[in-house]
Design an enzyme around this catalytic site. Sequence first.
Site, PDB file in Angstrom:
ATOM      1  N   ASP A 247      15.792  21.217  37.254  1.00  0.00           N
ATOM      2  CA  ASP A 247      14.970  20.023  37.311  1.00  0.00           C
ATOM      3  C   ASP A 247      14.307  19.875  35.936  1.00  0.00           C
ATOM      4  OD1 ASP A 247      13.697  17.755  38.225  1.00  0.00           O
ATOM      5  OD2 ASP A 247      13.065  18.660  40.101  1.00  0.00           O
ATOM      6  N   GLU A 457       2.623   6.947  46.763  1.00  0.00           N
ATOM      7  CA  GLU A 457       3.417   7.869  47.570  1.00  0.00           C
ATOM      8  C   GLU A 457       4.666   8.195  46.767  1.00  0.00           C
ATOM      9  OE1 GLU A 457       5.253   7.959  52.053  1.00  0.00           O
ATOM     10  OE2 GLU A 457       5.571   6.129  50.898  1.00  0.00           O
TER      11      GLU A 457
END
Length: 722
Positions: A247, A457
């Site tokens: 990542d 979110e």
Amino acid sequence: MGVQAYLDESLSFEERAKALVAEMTLEEKVFQTLHGAKEIKRLGVKAYNYWNEALHGVARAGVATVFPQAIGLAAIFDEDFMEEVADVISTEGRAKFNVQQKYGDYDIYKGLTFWSPNVNIFRDPRWGRGHETYGEDPYLTSRLGVRFINGIQGHDKKYLKAAACAKHFAVHSGPEGIRHSFNAVATKQDMYETYLPAFKACVKEADVEVVMGAYNRTNGEPCCGSQTLLQDILRKSWGFTGHVTSDCWAIKDFHEFHMVTKTPVESVSLAMNKGCDLNCGNMFGNLLQAVRDGMVKEETIDGAVTRLMTTRMKLGLFDREIPFADIPYEVCDCAEHQATNLKAARRCLTLLKNKDSFLPLDKKKIKSIGVIGPNADSRAALVGNYEGTASEYITVLEGIREAAGRDIRVFYSEGCHLYKDRISGLAEQDDRMAEAKAVADASDVVVMCLGLDATIEGEEGDAGNEFGSGDKLSLSLPGKQQELLETVAAVGKPVILVLLAGSALAVTWADGQDSVPAIVQGWYPGAQGGRAIAQLVFGEFSPEGKLPVTFYRTTEELPEFTDYSMKNRTYRYMKNEALYPFGYGLSYTRFVCSAGIEAPEVLTANSTVKVKAALTNTGAYDGAETVQVYIKAKDVPDAPNYQLKGLQKLTLAAGETKQTEITLDMKAFGLFTEEGEKLILPGEYEIYVGTCQPDARSVALTGCRPQVFTVKCGERAVVETV
């Protein structure tokens, strides 16, 4: 083989990649392990950027079809359609790549290695990135992940249409704010029962080309440098042959936050030696020093770069003629793809409440309609995160205006800010409440658009208001939204609550109020979402979405967010009654499911069970419904409540009956032990067949009770080993 051997198309991709790597210097090889791989002009190797996004459409690279967010696509509960959507995405990806190559654009987001799908398990509704996933169930996530990869990578016998990536490996689902230092502790049982099945399916069934490691540690090991995950499980047990990427900037977390290494050189050595081939970031530049210090062997780097070049070979980047080179730019967000997008948006919408069949509305009986709420005219609430740029966006307000026509007056008020206490900076609190009351008073019916969007979110670093690093602090509507809802409802006009959000919200008040006769979970429904919602409201189609997550009543019934044990999490292990259960969703029509099974009198390790179901649409609307098959081990202590093990989406005209057959092998009946063995144990197993979960809440909400069949296993048997 010679310097041009890698261009010899009679050789295998692996042979060609190995020959190419053999011609590179150490420095050239090292710089091929960075996501922004440099050009090697003397070998004819173009620059290539591995970082590309396609979660629900080609992202961050200009105009493309923006489909519903992943969680919305999951709500369709349809494997075949998931592959159809992914095929559109990869078609547009190739089209954009073709023109970008033509004009010499090798920038980030302009390649064919798409870092999707996200097959992490949405174990806790507070997790901000949960809307990137396919929900809380490992079986559903596995099936949808496999078919998404099939659509991205294509079915050509030689070349990949594009390369998909299963992420984030593994045991990754928040909290976002501490992901760079967090150690996720999970038992072997939870690992193999919940956190790993989707990754395994992506590797062994879909032959996914790329796997991305997670930021966190899992059981003490940083995921991008984990012997257990990358070597023992991924390479040795599952036989993965593609490449592994970190990542982004996860390698520097090893020494900065996880504290498992002391220096950048130690960090890159750990990652490379444990099987991380590609660094999203710039840390792998330190591999030059790691080789000089004897911490990494050059042949280890050779293996990594060979795997990376093999991926590029499979994509046809070194070949003269490939099947996808003629896909034109004109397909990007074209009319045909927009139609598929509208279909996806319509199919993902999930009807949670419809008291006395309040929906659909009859246009002939309405003269005015109010559209109220911070998400009513919001493009951000359509698209979620990791999104592209659509050529057309239809918000809910715009969709209602379009569908209502000239004979119905449409009023609008924002009502309140998404999370702040006022909209205009110099105004007092609640500066749109009076207007919202006026709109409600002037309207025959109100469409109330509340919820979230990806600014609050989402991923740590992308979200930045009162919600913690993108995670939710609670399941309540943020800011003044609940107050707005109650204020508007008090005016006395019926309210249709449309929730645009990528996760569960505890709308217990609305569920219990007659003044809110209908609730629609709209997810982040994509660029065509507002049009789809309006068409649902006015009955142009019957809703078919199902919840891929549980809607809880409160966070108080959940374990700590940092607790990765599955006890009392998700429909499979929860003890309390859900507000809205996994697998639930209403329709405008009615379906009756009758079923039977074909099974041996006593099941053994090699047995199969055939589930035969007949689904009849007994209502007045054409529609679609999902046949769901769940299994429960009756005699096994601490076994899950029941687990989804089969599904089939059927589309039926009013009055039509269709048959389907779902075959269950014995792996469907097995449960993992603490040692990581999947066993079937002596005793009785229940098979539930119907259109919802067999829990009492689902039965009460739908009025439908799945049929139950009991089968018996006579002996203990291992059906899967790790």
